[in-house]
Design a protein around this motif. Structure first.
Motif, PDB file in Angstrom:
ATOM      1  N   LEU A  62      43.478  32.109  36.918  1.00 18.26           N
ATOM      2  CA  LEU A  62      43.704  33.647  36.555  1.00 18.26           C
ATOM      3  C   LEU A  62      42.462  34.321  36.999  1.00 18.26           C
ATOM      4  N   ASP A  63      42.597  35.260  37.646  1.00 14.08           N
ATOM      5  CA  ASP A  63      41.702  36.274  38.308  1.00 14.08           C
ATOM      6  C   ASP A  63      40.848  37.005  36.845  1.00 14.08           C
ATOM      7  N   ARG A  64      39.701  36.567  36.415  1.00 19.38           N
ATOM      8  CA  ARG A  64      39.010  37.237  35.326  1.00 19.38           C
ATOM      9  C   ARG A  64      38.961  38.817  35.530  1.00 19.38           C
ATOM     10  N   SER A  65      38.934  39.214  36.805  1.00 16.81           N
ATOM     11  CA  SER A  65      38.413  40.664  37.014  1.00 16.81           C
ATOM     12  C   SER A  65      39.639  41.635  36.447  1.00 16.81           C
ATOM     13  N   VAL A  66      40.869  40.857  36.357  1.00 13.42           N
ATOM     14  CA  VAL A  66      42.126  41.489  35.759  1.00 13.42           C
ATOM     15  C   VAL A  66      41.905  41.898  34.415  1.00 13.42           C
ATOM     16  N   GLU A  67      41.377  40.962  33.443  1.00  9.66           N
ATOM     17  CA  GLU A  67      40.942  41.269  32.283  1.00  9.66           C
ATOM     18  C   GLU A  67      40.128  42.555  32.066  1.00  9.66           C
ATOM     19  N   GLU A  68      39.010  42.230  32.862  1.00 10.06           N
ATOM     20  CA  GLU A  68      37.717  43.136  33.107  1.00 10.06           C
ATOM     21  C   GLU A  68      38.300  44.542  33.172  1.00 10.06           C
ATOM     22  N   ALA A  69      39.310  44.578  34.165  1.00 13.96           N
ATOM     23  CA  ALA A  69      39.983  45.775  34.514  1.00 13.96           C
ATOM     24  C   ALA A  69      40.500  46.517  33.104  1.00 13.96           C
ATOM     25  N   ALA A  70      41.013  45.850  32.599  1.00 12.89           N
ATOM     26  CA  ALA A  70      41.652  46.406  31.331  1.00 12.89           C
ATOM     27  C   ALA A  70      40.544  46.701  30.137  1.00 12.89           C
ATOM     28  N   ARG A  71      39.372  45.894  30.148  1.00 19.41           N
ATOM     29  CA  ARG A  71      38.480  46.446  29.190  1.00 19.41           C
ATOM     30  C   ARG A  71      37.913  47.672  29.665  1.00 19.41           C
ATOM     31  N   ASN A  72      37.543  47.816  31.192  1.00 20.18           N
ATOM     32  CA  ASN A  72      36.974  49.048  31.716  1.00 20.18           C
ATOM     33  C   ASN A  72      37.965  50.239  31.385  1.00 20.18           C
ATOM     34  N   LEU A  73      39.335  50.091  31.301  1.00 24.65           N
ATOM     35  CA  LEU A  73      40.200  51.066  31.207  1.00 24.65           C
ATOM     36  C   LEU A  73      40.466  51.463  29.601  1.00 24.65           C
ATOM     37  N   GLY A  74      39.537  50.753  28.848  1.00 28.11           N
ATOM     38  CA  GLY A  74      39.432  51.263  27.370  1.00 28.11           C
ATOM     39  C   GLY A  74      40.033  50.073  26.169  1.00 28.11           C
ATOM     40  N   ALA A  75      40.562  48.971  26.935  1.00 28.30           N
ATOM     41  CA  ALA A  75      40.937  48.074  25.889  1.00 28.30           C
ATOM     42  C   ALA A  75      40.256  47.246  25.395  1.00 28.30           C
ATOM     43  N   GLY A  76      40.078  47.045  23.973  1.00 28.71           N
ATOM     44  CA  GLY A  76      39.095  45.962  23.074  1.00 28.71           C
ATOM     45  C   GLY A  76      39.591  44.700  23.705  1.00 28.71           C
ATOM     46  N   ALA A  77      38.612  44.005  23.258  1.00 26.69           N
ATOM     47  CA  ALA A  77      38.650  42.198  23.900  1.00 26.69           C
ATOM     48  C   ALA A  77      40.236  41.714  23.301  1.00 26.69           C
ATOM     49  N   LEU A  78      40.622  42.033  22.010  1.00 24.31           N
ATOM     50  CA  LEU A  78      41.934  41.458  21.667  1.00 24.31           C
ATOM     51  C   LEU A  78      43.107  42.171  22.400  1.00 24.31           C
ATOM     52  N   LYS A  79      43.062  43.443  22.558  1.00 22.71           N
ATOM     53  CA  LYS A  79      44.178  44.323  23.214  1.00 22.71           C
ATOM     54  C   LYS A  79      44.149  43.657  24.860  1.00 22.71           C
ATOM     55  N   ALA A  80      43.148  43.444  25.369  1.00 20.79           N
ATOM     56  CA  ALA A  80      43.025  43.015  26.736  1.00 20.79           C
ATOM     57  C   ALA A  80      43.766  41.802  26.951  1.00 20.79           C
ATOM     58  N   PHE A  81      43.342  40.692  25.986  1.00 18.40           N
ATOM     59  CA  PHE A  81      44.005  39.472  25.857  1.00 18.40           C
ATOM     60  C   PHE A  81      45.276  39.631  25.590  1.00 18.40           C
ATOM     61  N   LEU A  82      45.835  40.261  24.742  1.00 17.31           N
ATOM     62  CA  LEU A  82      47.329  40.326  24.404  1.00 17.31           C
ATOM     63  C   LEU A  82      48.088  40.948  25.373  1.00 17.31           C
ATOM     64  N   LEU A  83      47.477  42.145  25.896  1.00 14.85           N
ATOM     65  CA  LEU A  83      48.336  42.952  26.887  1.00 14.85           C
ATOM     66  C   LEU A  83      48.218  42.354  28.384  1.00 14.85           C
ATOM     67  N   VAL A  84      47.315  41.920  28.719  1.00 14.03           N
ATOM     68  CA  VAL A  84      46.726  41.494  30.119  1.00 14.03           C
ATOM     69  C   VAL A  84      46.905  39.947  30.477  1.00 14.03           C
ATOM     70  N   THR A  85      46.000  39.293  29.685  1.00 13.05           N
ATOM     71  CA  THR A  85      45.739  38.038  29.922  1.00 13.05           C
ATOM     72  C   THR A  85      46.938  37.063  29.442  1.00 13.05           C
ATOM     73  N   LEU A  86      47.452  37.399  28.199  1.00 13.84           N
ATOM     74  CA  LEU A  86      48.481  36.563  27.716  1.00 13.84           C
ATOM     75  C   LEU A  86      49.719  36.430  28.542  1.00 13.84           C
ATOM     76  N   PRO A  87      50.391  37.761  28.950  1.00 15.76           N
ATOM     77  CA  PRO A  87      51.648  37.830  29.742  1.00 15.76           C
ATOM     78  C   PRO A  87      51.433  36.987  31.151  1.00 15.76           C
ATOM     79  N   ARG A  88      50.173  36.832  31.815  1.00 19.68           N
ATOM     80  CA  ARG A  88      49.726  36.141  32.765  1.00 19.68           C
ATOM     81  C   ARG A  88      49.718  34.863  32.692  1.00 19.68           C
ATOM     82  N   MET A  89      49.536  34.216  31.345  1.00 12.62           N
ATOM     83  CA  MET A  89      49.416  32.857  31.162  1.00 12.62           C
ATOM     84  C   MET A  89      50.922  32.327  30.890  1.00 12.62           C
TER      85      MET A  89
END
Lengths: 354, 269
Positions: free
Chosen positions: B165-192
Motif C-alpha cells: 500500500l502507498d502510505r501517501s494515501v493515508e497521509e492525504a487523509a491526515r492532511n485533509l483533517g482525519a485523525g490517526a484512527l479515522k485515517a486508518f479506519l476510513l482509508v487504510t483498512l478498506p484498502r487492506m
C-alpha cells in the motif's frame, strides 16, 4: 489564506542534517518554488510543513500561529501528492468530500462545495467515477480539487506535474498557476524541474544539501546567480575554472578578465546565449579564435560546442532569425567573444562540496 | 509454425496434467463416496447415496463439524485482528526488535503441530493444577491452540498486502483533517480488504482441517471434525468419510464462491 513563516528549521536523521537551518517566508497569495536536485531536502521541508516529518528544531508559523507541534490534521494545509494519493475505494466526489466530512460540514453544504470544486477543475462529469478510471491529468485535478475544497491556509504541491506527459505538463502547470492566482493561495511548490519552477513561481528558492543557496525571482536568479551551483542548475552556464591574479582573474586556459576582488575559489561563468560568434564579436572586450567541435541545429537556435585556444570547451547558442542564419561546420575556426558585463565571477561551491 | 504449435501443445498438456494431479484426489474421494459396498473395493458392485444419509446420522461427525466450525471462526477472528494490528506495527514503524518479533510471530509455522499440541497439553495441565481451571474443559484451550496457527498466516498475508500500500494515501487523509484512527479506519483498512479476506480464508481452512495440534487438546464428546473422522475409521471401513469429505468440499467451495462475490479471489491469492 495566510502567510507562512519558517524560522531556523532543522531536521536531522541521526547525524545527518537533511534540512539545515532554513528560513523561509511565503506571503499571502505568493507561490514559492523549492527547487533543487534530489536529496537536497526540499521534499522533507514540504513534508515538515504538512506535519508528516517531525522537525528537530525551529518553528513553522501559519498566519502567525506556531503549528510545528501540531498533528497533520490540525494544520489546515492542502497538499497535492506526487502520485496524487487519491482514495481508490471512493468515487471522485467522495474523494473531494472527504476533507469537508472530516470538518463536520453539513451534508447539503458538502454537496454544494464539492460540485463547485469539481467545476473549478472541469471534472463535473466525472464525479461518480473511481480514480482508477481517470487519466493521469484528471487524477491530478481530483487531487487539486480535494486539497482546495477545504480552503486550506497553505497549499502544498509535491512535484505535481512530474507524473504527467511532457506535453500535458506545460498546460496543466499554467492552469494550476491561474487557479492559484485566482484563489489567492499561499503556495509552496516542490520541484526538481527548473522549467516548472520558472513557469509557475513568484519566487524561487534554490536548495542544496539541506540549505538555501539563493532565493529570488526567476530573472534575478538567472541573471545574477550567487554561486556556480545556481548558475549551473538554472539554465546552462559555461564555467571556466581559474585563479585570481593581479588586477583580475585568469582562467586555466589563459583567458584574462579584469575584475574586482576575488576572495576564495572562483569560476568564470558565461551563459551560452552571451557568447557572440563571428561578426557579432566586433568591439567586445574578449575575442578568441575557437575551433568548432559539434554543431546542433535546434530550430530557433543553433548550439555549437567550441574548443578555445587554451584547451577549454564552451557551448554557444546562436539565435536563428531569417536573414542571419549561422553557417558552421565541424572543424571551422570561428571568432568567439563576450562582453565583460555578461560574465560573472562566481563562488565555486561545486568543488568544495566533494 | 509447426514448432510453435508443438510447443503450445506440450505446454497445454503439461497444464492439464498439473490440474489432474491437483484435482485427482478430490475427484477420487467424490467417486468413492457413491460406492455401494461396505468395504472399499474396486470395481464397485454398484452406486448409492446412502453414505451421504449415513453422514447425517453420525452424531459424532455432526457435532465435530459444529465444534470445528466454532473453533475455526473464533480462531480466524482472533488471528485476523491480531494480524492486522501486528502488521500495522511491523510495516509502519521502525522499532528495536522488529525483525525478532516478526520471526517470532511466524515461528509456529516451523514447529510440528504435534509438538505444539503436546507442549500446550502439558502447559494446560499445569494451569489446571495451579488454578483449578482447566482450559481443555472448554473450547478456550482449543481456540488458543488454533490461534497459534492462524496468527502466522494472518501476519504473513496481511503484512504483505499492507507493504504494497502507498502510505501517501493515508497521509492525504491526515492532511485533509482525519485523525490517526479515522485515517486508518476510513482509508487504510478498506484498502487492506484483499489481504484480510485472504487471511480469514486461510485461517479458517487451516484451523478447520487441523488434526495434529488438536488431537491432545479435545475432551470426550467435544471433538473436532478431523478427530471425529479419525475415530470413525478406527471401527468402520465404509465410504461414509468419503461422503463427509465430499460434503465438506462442497461447503468450502460454496464459501469461496460467496466470498468471491465480495472480493475477487484472483486479487487475493
Amino acid at each position: 489564506m495566510a502567510e507562512l513563516v519558517i524560522r531556523n528549521l532543522v531536521k536531522t536523521y541521526g547525524d545527518h542534517r537533511v534540512v539545515d537551518t532554513i528560513n523561509l517566508k511565503a506571503e499571502t497569495a505568493e507561490l514559492v518554488a523549492l527547487l533543487g536536485p534530489s536529496g537536497c531536502g526540499k521534499t522533507t521541508l514540504l513534508r515538515s510543513i504538512a506535519g508528516f516529518v517531525p522537525i528537530s528544531s525551529g518553528s513553522i508559523e501559519i498566519d502567525g500561529r506556531d503549528v510545528s507541534k501540531l498533528a497533520p490534521n490540525k494544520r489546515n494545509t492542502g497538499m497535492v501528492f506526487q502520485n496524487y494519493a487519491l482514495f481508490p475505494h471512493m468515487s471522485v466526489a467522495e474523494n473531494v468530500a472527504f476533507g469537508l466530512a472530516m470538518r463536520k460540514v453539513p451534508k447539503s453544504e458538502i454537496e454544494k462545495r464539492v460540485a463547485h470544486a469539481l467545476d473549478l477543475v472541469s471534472l463535473t462529469d466525472y464525479a461518480e467515477r473511481r480514480p482508477r478510471a481517470l487519466s493521469g491529468g484528471q487524477q491530478q485535478r481530483v487531487a487539486v480539487a480535494r486539497a482546495l475544497v477545504v480552503n486550506p491556509d497553505v497549499f502544498l504541491l509535491d512535484e505535481p506535474l512530474s507524473n504527467l506527459d511532457a506535453k500535458l505538463r506545460m498546460s496543466v502547470g499554467m492552469q494550476l498557476r491561474a487557479l492559484q492566482q485566482k484563489l489567492g493561495l499561499t503556495t509552496v511548490f516542490v520541484t526538481h524541474d527548473q522549467k516548472e519552477a520558472l513557469m509557475m513561481a513568484d519566487r524561487l528558492v534554490i536548495m542544496r544539501a539541506g540549505r538555501v543557496v539563493q532565493e529570488g525571482t526567476a530573472e534575478h536568479l538567472y541573471q545574477e546567480p550567487a554561486t556556480r551551483f545556481v548558475a549551473d542548475f538554472l539554465g546552462h552556464s559555461n564555467v571556466l575554472t581559474g585563479t585570481p591574479v593581479e588586477g583580475g582573474f585568469r582562467t586555466d586556459g589563459g583567458i584574462k578578465l579584469p575584475s574586482a576582488s576575488t576572495d576564495g575559489p572562483r569560476v568564470l561563468a558565461v551563459r551560452p546565449e552571451n557568447l557572440l560568434l563571428g561578426g557579432e564579436t566586433e568591439g567586445v572586450e574578449t575575442v578568441l579564435d575557437a575551433t568548432v567541435e559539434t554543431v546542433t541545429y535546434l530550430g530557433s537556435i543553433t548550439e555549437a560546442s567550441l574548443l578555445l585556444p587554451g584547451g577549454e570547451r564552451v557551448v554557444a547558442h546562436h539565435q536563428n532569425r531569417t536573414g542571419r542564419e549561422l553557417h558552421l561546420a565541424v572543424g571551422d575556426t570561428i571568432r568567439v567573444g563576450w562582453r565583460t558585463n555578461a560574465t560573472q565571477l562566481l563562488i565555486d561551491d561545486m568543488s568544495e562540496a566533494a | 509454425m509447426a514448432r510453435a504449435l508443438t510447443s503450445r501443445l506440450l505446454f497445454g498438456s503439461l497444464i492439464v496434467l498439473l490440474y489432474l494431479f491437483l484435482l485427482l484426489p478430490v475427484l477420487g474421494i467424490t467417486y468413492v463416496s457413491f460406492f455401494n459396498s461396505q468395504f472399499l473395493s474396486f470395481p464397485p458392485p454398484g452406486y448409492t447415496l446412502r453414505w451421504f444419509a449415513n453422514v447425517f446420522e453420525q452424531e459424532a461427525l455432526i457435532s465435530g463439524f459444529i465444534t470445528s466450525a466454532e473453533v475455526a471462526v473464533l480462531a480466524s477472528l482472533i488471528g485476523v485482528v491480531s494480524g492486522v494490528l501486528a502488521s500495522l506495527a511491523l510495516v509502519h514503524f521502525e522499532f528495536p526488535g522488529r525483525e525478532a518479533i516478526k520471526s517470532f510471530l511466524l515461528a509456529p509455522l516451523l514447529v510440528p503441530g504435534i509438538v505444539i499440541g503436546t507442549a500446550l497439553y502439558v502447559f494446560y495441565i499445569q494451569i489446571a493444577q495451579s488454578t483449578g481451571w482447566n482450559p481443555t474443559r472448554s473450547l478456550v484451550g482449543l481456540v488458543i491452540a488454533h490461534v497459534m496457527l492462524t496468527i502466522p498466516w494472518s501476519v504473513r498475508l496481511i503484512a504483505a498486502s499492507m507493504g504494497m500500500l502507498d502510505r501517501s494515501v493515508e497521509e492525504a487523509a491526515r492532511n485533509l483533517g482525519a485523525g490517526a484512527l479515522k485515517a486508518f479506519l476510513l482509508v487504510t483498512l478498506p484498502r487492506m480488504r484483499a489481504g484480510i479476506v485472504a487471511a480469514a480464508l486461510f485461517s479458517f481452512v487451516i484451523s478447520f482441517e487441523n488434526l495434529e495440534v488438536s488431537v491432545l487438546l479435545v475432551q470426550p464428546g467435544a471433538t473436532t471434525l478431523p478427530i471425529a473422522m479419525l475415530q470413525y475409521i478406527e471401527w468402520n471401513m465404509d465410504p461414509t468419510l468419503a461422503a463427509a469429505s465430499t460434503v465438506q468440499i462442497l461447503v468450502i467451495g460454496a464459501l469461496l464462491l460467496i466470498s468471491d462475490r465480495f472480493v475477487k479471489l484472483s486479487q487475493v491469492v
